[in-house]
Design a protein around this motif. Sequence first.
Motif, PDB file in Angstrom:
ATOM      1  N   SER A  69      23.124  46.306  48.221  1.00  0.00           N
ATOM      2  CA  SER A  69      21.666  46.156  48.093  1.00  0.00           C
ATOM      3  C   SER A  69      21.167  44.917  48.833  1.00  0.00           C
ATOM      4  O   SER A  69      20.110  44.959  49.466  1.00  0.00           O
ATOM      5  N   ARG A  70      21.908  43.822  48.765  1.00  0.00           N
ATOM      6  CA  ARG A  70      21.484  42.598  49.461  1.00  0.00           C
ATOM      7  C   ARG A  70      21.480  42.812  50.968  1.00  0.00           C
ATOM      8  O   ARG A  70      20.546  42.417  51.660  1.00  0.00           O
ATOM      9  N   GLN A  72      21.233  45.652  52.642  1.00  0.00           N
ATOM     10  CA  GLN A  72      20.172  46.584  53.005  1.00  0.00           C
ATOM     11  C   GLN A  72      18.804  45.912  52.938  1.00  0.00           C
ATOM     12  O   GLN A  72      17.964  46.138  53.807  1.00  0.00           O
ATOM     13  N   ASN A  73      18.593  45.066  51.937  1.00  0.00           N
ATOM     14  CA  ASN A  73      17.317  44.340  51.832  1.00  0.00           C
ATOM     15  C   ASN A  73      17.101  43.408  53.022  1.00  0.00           C
ATOM     16  O   ASN A  73      15.968  43.121  53.381  1.00  0.00           O
ATOM     17  N   ARG A  74      18.191  42.960  53.628  1.00  0.00           N
ATOM     18  CA  ARG A  74      18.091  42.053  54.778  1.00  0.00           C
ATOM     19  C   ARG A  74      18.194  42.791  56.108  1.00  0.00           C
ATOM     20  O   ARG A  74      18.239  42.175  57.158  1.00  0.00           O
TER      21      ARG A  74
END
Length: 116
Positions: A69-70, A72-74
Amino acid sequence: MRNRLITALAFLVGATAVASAHHGWGSYDSAKKFSIEAPVEMIAWQNPHAHVMLKYDNATWEITLAPISRMQNRGLTEDMLKTGTIIIAEGYPSTRRAHEMRAERVTVAGKVYEMR
């Protein structure tokens, strides 16, 4: 009252088990930061952390990345780390396992992605 106590204890035991299942970063030597630039040999895109395998210095290194998730968020996606893609992984070697690195940042196609 007794049901509340049992429920609270069950929650506490469950939360403790989940917290202990995740690791800290104390098993990596932050005094020995280094970089590997190499094509991706293999990728494991899974939680709790993705991993890529890179050939470096006559060995195959396992690079531990951030949670999915981290990344993909970046803006870092699985498709960007396909086999053969040249990346630069910058991070710290494991003190427990030979040829393992915890990545602080990864550079793909000239763009830097922070793993922290």
